[in-house]
Enzyme design. Structure first.
Site, PDB file in Angstrom:
ATOM      1  N   SER A  89       0.846  -1.183   0.000  1.00 13.49           N
ATOM      2  CA  SER A  89       0.000   0.000   0.000  1.00 13.49           C
ATOM      3  C   SER A  89       0.889   1.242   0.000  1.00 13.49           C
ATOM      4  CB  SER A  89      -0.903   0.004   1.231  1.00 13.49           C
ATOM      5  OG  SER A  89      -1.730   1.152   1.243  1.00 13.49           O
ATOM      6  N   HIS A  93       2.503  12.191  -0.511  1.00 16.88           N
ATOM      7  CA  HIS A  93       2.076  13.576  -0.361  1.00 16.88           C
ATOM      8  C   HIS A  93       3.264  14.479  -0.710  1.00 16.88           C
ATOM      9  CE1 HIS A  93      -1.853  12.861   1.429  1.00 16.88           C
ATOM     10  NE2 HIS A  93      -1.303  11.930   2.192  1.00 16.88           N
ATOM     11  N   HIS A 103      -2.085   7.278  -4.801  1.00 18.54           N
ATOM     12  CA  HIS A 103      -2.330   6.115  -3.935  1.00 18.54           C
ATOM     13  C   HIS A 103      -2.323   4.862  -4.789  1.00 18.54           C
ATOM     14  CE1 HIS A 103      -5.489   3.143  -2.672  1.00 18.54           C
ATOM     15  NE2 HIS A 103      -4.685   3.084  -1.628  1.00 18.54           N
ATOM     16  N   ASN A 105      -2.637   0.385  -4.193  1.00 14.09           N
ATOM     17  CA  ASN A 105      -2.730  -0.768  -3.319  1.00 14.09           C
ATOM     18  C   ASN A 105      -2.897  -2.011  -4.173  1.00 14.09           C
ATOM     19  OD1 ASN A 105      -4.754  -2.794  -1.803  1.00 14.09           O
ATOM     20  ND2 ASN A 105      -3.477  -1.757  -0.289  1.00 14.09           N
ATOM     21  N   HIS A 138      -4.617   8.215 -17.287  1.00 15.76           N
ATOM     22  CA  HIS A 138      -5.622   7.198 -17.590  1.00 15.76           C
ATOM     23  C   HIS A 138      -5.215   6.336 -18.784  1.00 15.76           C
ATOM     24  CE1 HIS A 138      -9.019   7.728 -14.805  1.00 15.76           C
ATOM     25  NE2 HIS A 138      -8.510   8.932 -14.641  1.00 15.76           N
ATOM     26  N   HIS A 168     -20.167  12.837   1.726  1.00 12.62           N
ATOM     27  CA  HIS A 168     -20.655  13.980   2.497  1.00 12.62           C
ATOM     28  C   HIS A 168     -20.255  15.319   1.880  1.00 12.62           C
ATOM     29  CE1 HIS A 168     -16.664  12.997   4.180  1.00 12.62           C
ATOM     30  NE2 HIS A 168     -16.543  14.285   4.406  1.00 12.62           N
TER      31      HIS A 168
END
Length: 303
Positions: A89, A93, A103, A105, A138, A168
């Site tokens: 993983s 930053h 990121h 994993n 991509h 949220h």
């Protein structure tokens, strides 16, 4: 086969750390070896205050034990089974707001009843979205997918859009990438309607893992020397805050690590070194920040 998979992931960690160190040309990873309470352990490697990477982590783990009651619920099993989980993983930053957060994993999981599956993916979180670089990113992921199954990219790109979504906030975490989980040998993948052997799925996970270093070192090279203002640095901190919100509230990997009594420091290494949460923060219209904010939506065709 679990020993072969685990050894591959361990070697992948070595290769990626070497590539990042070479490109950063200042920062060095410090290794922290740890053991899991029920068996196995891992190697957490952290870079702090490099030339390009402000904080980065490349983790390897291979742990085992009996599944907990909460994990039984998560995996929808009733028996008292043993588990084995291994993977790598990564979260980076950067110091410069024009270098994106990334990121990755890749992981493998098996149960003592014979079930096994692979999961993983790569996603990119630019503080400022560069359409040319987004398209290139991509394209690289599509090429890695197409080698194994031409249905993979579209299915796993859509999966990433849905997964890396801050509900949220009603916005995506970044520009997505690919995400996949529960790829079981010789079992139809609902998103693609295709089946593959264990060796074939492992080969695909290898391609995902090995695409990380060439992709991210190029993005580091292309962006680290760009000049930036205090306002652009402020925006980076706001975006880091949103990144942290996703990892703490929605990320299944964080929840899984904590549910299996994983090592807290290693699980939370994905959090940024500094972040801001200004109350009721509003983006000024007709700015670069507003342009990026408008593109944080599901279903964007980056081609």
């Amino acid at each position: 086969m679990k020993e072969e998979i685990s050894e591959y992931f361990k070697n992948l960690q070595d290769k990626i750390c070497k590539s990042i160190e070479t490109t950063d040309d200042k920062g060095r990873f410090k290794e922290d070896n740890w053991t899991h309470a029920t068996g196995g352990g891992g190697r957490t490697r952290i870079m702090n205050k490099g030339r390009i990477i402000e904080k980065g982590g490349v983790n390897f783990s291979a742990v085992e034990g009996q599944i907990s009651t909460s994990l039984k619920t998560m995996l929808k099993v009733k028996e008292n089974l043993d588990f084995f989980a291994t993977g790598v993983s990564i979260v980076m930053h950067p110091e410069n707001p024009f270098v994106p957060i990334i990121h990755m994993n890749v992981r493998y999981f098996e149960l003592s009843d014979g079930q096994s599956w692979f999961g993983g993916g790569i996603d990119l979180t630019p503080h400022y979205i560069d359409m040319k670089q987004a398209k290139w990113f991509h394209e690289k992921l599509k090429a890695a997918c197409d080698t194994h199954d031409e249905k993979y990219y579209e299915a796993f790109k859509n999966w990433a859009d849905d997964y890396f979504y801050i509900q949220h906030r009603n916005e995506t975490r970044g520009i997505g990438g690919i995400f996949y989980d529960y790829l079981k040998p010789n079992v139809e993948i609902p998103q693609t309607k295709t089946t593959h052997t264990k060796d074939e799925i492992f080969a695909f996970s290898k391609s995902v893992g090995e695409s990380f270093a060439p992709i991210y070192t190029e993005l580091m090279h292309s962006n680290y020397s760009k000049a930036y203002t205090s306002e652009e640095k402020k925006w980076q901190l706001i975006r880091r805050g949103r990144y942290a919100e996703f990892n703490l509230v929605w990320d299944r990997g964080t929840k899984f690590g904590l549910e299996t009594n994983g090592r807290t420091e290693s699980i939370l290494m994905s959090l940024p070194p500094h972040a801001d949460w200004d109350y009721n923060f509003e983006v000024k219209p007709s700015t670069k920040e507003a342009e990026t904010q408008k593109m944080l939506v599901k279903g964007t065709n980056w081609f």
